[in-house]
Scaffold this motif. Sequence first.
Motif, mmCIF file in Angstrom:
data_model
loop_
_atom_site.group_PDB
_atom_site.id
_atom_site.type_symbol
_atom_site.label_atom_id
_atom_site.label_comp_id
_atom_site.label_asym_id
_atom_site.label_seq_id
_atom_site.Cartn_x
_atom_site.Cartn_y
_atom_site.Cartn_z
ATOM 1 N N ALA A 9 1.196 1.985 -9.686
ATOM 2 C CA ALA A 9 0.308 2.142 -8.525
ATOM 3 C C ALA A 9 -0.872 1.185 -8.638
ATOM 4 O O ALA A 9 -1.238 0.515 -7.662
ATOM 5 C CB ALA A 9 -0.185 3.584 -8.436
ATOM 6 N N GLU A 42 -10.929 2.988 1.168
ATOM 7 C CA GLU A 42 -9.750 3.790 0.841
ATOM 8 C C GLU A 42 -8.949 3.158 -0.294
ATOM 9 O O GLU A 42 -8.482 3.852 -1.205
ATOM 10 C CB GLU A 42 -8.859 3.940 2.076
ATOM 11 C CG GLU A 42 -7.623 4.803 1.837
ATOM 12 C CD GLU A 42 -6.697 4.860 3.044
ATOM 13 O OE1 GLU A 42 -5.739 5.653 3.010
ATOM 14 O OE2 GLU A 42 -6.926 4.098 4.007
ATOM 15 N N ASN A 53 -8.398 4.932 -3.924
ATOM 16 C CA ASN A 53 -7.080 5.221 -4.490
ATOM 17 C C ASN A 53 -6.905 4.558 -5.855
ATOM 18 O O ASN A 53 -6.326 5.149 -6.778
ATOM 19 C CB ASN A 53 -5.980 4.747 -3.540
ATOM 20 C CG ASN A 53 -5.879 5.604 -2.298
ATOM 21 O OD1 ASN A 53 -6.637 6.553 -2.123
ATOM 22 N ND2 ASN A 53 -4.950 5.275 -1.414
ATOM 23 N N PHE A 101 0.831 -1.204 0.000
ATOM 24 C CA PHE A 101 0.000 0.000 0.000
ATOM 25 C C PHE A 101 0.868 1.258 0.000
ATOM 26 O O PHE A 101 0.596 2.217 -0.731
ATOM 27 C CB PHE A 101 -0.924 -0.017 1.216
ATOM 28 C CG PHE A 101 -1.989 1.052 1.186
ATOM 29 C CD1 PHE A 101 -3.017 0.999 0.261
ATOM 30 C CD2 PHE A 101 -1.962 2.104 2.089
ATOM 31 C CE1 PHE A 101 -4.002 1.976 0.223
ATOM 32 C CE2 PHE A 101 -2.935 3.083 2.062
ATOM 33 C CZ PHE A 101 -3.958 3.023 1.125
ATOM 34 N N GLN A 102 1.922 1.249 0.809
ATOM 35 C CA GLN A 102 2.839 2.390 0.853
ATOM 36 C C GLN A 102 3.543 2.578 -0.486
ATOM 37 O O GLN A 102 3.698 3.704 -0.970
ATOM 38 C CB GLN A 102 3.859 2.197 1.972
ATOM 39 C CG GLN A 102 3.267 2.301 3.372
ATOM 40 C CD GLN A 102 4.247 1.912 4.455
ATOM 41 O OE1 GLN A 102 5.407 1.602 4.183
ATOM 42 N NE2 GLN A 102 3.789 1.917 5.707
ATOM 43 N N TYR A 144 -1.969 -1.727 -6.005
ATOM 44 C CA TYR A 144 -3.295 -1.725 -5.369
ATOM 45 C C TYR A 144 -4.032 -3.033 -5.664
ATOM 46 O O TYR A 144 -4.650 -3.630 -4.773
ATOM 47 C CB TYR A 144 -4.127 -0.543 -5.871
ATOM 48 C CG TYR A 144 -3.690 0.811 -5.359
ATOM 49 C CD1 TYR A 144 -3.408 1.015 -4.010
ATOM 50 C CD2 TYR A 144 -3.576 1.897 -6.230
ATOM 51 C CE1 TYR A 144 -3.012 2.260 -3.541
ATOM 52 C CE2 TYR A 144 -3.181 3.149 -5.770
ATOM 53 C CZ TYR A 144 -2.895 3.323 -4.428
ATOM 54 O OH TYR A 144 -2.504 4.563 -3.967
ATOM 55 N N TYR A 165 1.894 6.462 -6.998
ATOM 56 C CA TYR A 165 0.834 7.400 -7.386
ATOM 57 C C TYR A 165 1.329 8.841 -7.254
ATOM 58 O O TYR A 165 1.122 9.665 -8.152
ATOM 59 C CB TYR A 165 -0.407 7.183 -6.515
ATOM 60 C CG TYR A 165 -1.561 8.087 -6.888
ATOM 61 C CD1 TYR A 165 -2.504 7.682 -7.822
ATOM 62 C CD2 TYR A 165 -1.699 9.351 -6.315
ATOM 63 C CE1 TYR A 165 -3.561 8.512 -8.181
ATOM 64 C CE2 TYR A 165 -2.744 10.186 -6.669
ATOM 65 C CZ TYR A 165 -3.675 9.759 -7.602
ATOM 66 O OH TYR A 165 -4.704 10.599 -7.953
ATOM 67 N N THR A 166 1.977 9.143 -6.135
ATOM 68 C CA THR A 166 2.495 10.492 -5.895
ATOM 69 C C THR A 166 3.520 10.886 -6.956
ATOM 70 O O THR A 166 3.583 12.047 -7.378
ATOM 71 C CB THR A 166 3.137 10.578 -4.495
ATOM 72 O OG1 THR A 166 2.170 10.199 -3.512
ATOM 73 C CG2 THR A 166 3.612 11.988 -4.195
ATOM 74 N N ASN A 198 1.041 4.010 -3.028
ATOM 75 C CA ASN A 198 0.835 5.444 -2.800
ATOM 76 C C ASN A 198 2.035 6.258 -3.282
ATOM 77 O O ASN A 198 1.878 7.366 -3.815
ATOM 78 C CB ASN A 198 0.582 5.715 -1.320
ATOM 79 C CG ASN A 198 -0.765 5.195 -0.861
ATOM 80 O OD1 ASN A 198 -1.663 4.965 -1.672
ATOM 81 N ND2 ASN A 198 -0.922 5.005 0.438
ATOM 82 N N LYS A 199 3.227 5.698 -3.108
ATOM 83 C CA LYS A 199 4.452 6.374 -3.555
ATOM 84 C C LYS A 199 4.464 6.480 -5.083
ATOM 85 O O LYS A 199 4.771 7.541 -5.639
ATOM 86 C CB LYS A 199 5.677 5.613 -3.060
ATOM 87 C CG LYS A 199 7.020 6.276 -3.387
ATOM 88 C CD LYS A 199 8.158 5.522 -2.721
ATOM 89 C CE LYS A 199 9.503 6.190 -2.996
ATOM 90 N NZ LYS A 199 9.897 6.064 -4.414
#
Length: 254
Positions: free
Chosen positions: A44, A60, A64, A29-30, A48, A36-37, A33-34
């Motif tokens: 991403a 959530e 995402n 998950f981390q 997911y 995605y950012t 998110n990284k």
Amino acid sequence: MKRLLYILLVLAPISLFGKIAQQNVESLFQAANKYYTEGNYSEAIKHYEAIISTGKTSAELYFNLGNAYFKLNDIAHAILNYERAYLLNPADDDIAFNLELARAYTTDKIEAIPDFFVVKWYKSISNILSSNAWAFLAISFFVLSLILLVIYQFSGKYLIKKNAFITSWITLLLFIVSLSFSISQKNRIINSNHAIITTSAISAKSSPSDNSNDLFILHAGTKIETLRNVGDWCEIRIADGNKGWLPKSAFERI
């Protein structure tokens, strides 16, 4: 003593594997998110969906994932995952907003048959909270009702007994209402029979056959209701009440 030791030896690996699995999910998950950012939406999405493949789901996570698909202009899969997120947490304003935003990009603008006002009222109230939140509220009201009944039973003052008795019945009624909303929300999740068209365009047929007549055309992102299956075909209904048959490969279930 030997039996206790055996149980501990059996449970220890299970507990260890559970912790490892949870750590793997958190690291995925981390990482997702990284990515995605950083704007790497394809990676991403892979991360997911890897989490979902383990059986772990949450509003959530789907939210995402929907955002990542939206960034890649895959509106159909964005809507699909926003719908899944909304199903788990209809009270989330961000999910509702992004879902409506994504729907604005779809081709089909189908006018839905309006719900009977009582049904509409019931749905609007039940969507204020998630199923788990309603369940927590129901338990709270039930416990409060029991406490008030104890006060009524053992209090020696008439006014306190009277107020405790009346309030206990009110909280018991609120318990029943909250429980009803919780069950309703849970049933919507378990028995969801809606899906999203994921192919670019598809003709709904009059019967489960490629050789049957075309009834209407549906485009990616349109929400449908699945009714019954015949082989590789499914009878569907759209928001305006029209029915037709589609191959199962044309949509993904919410």
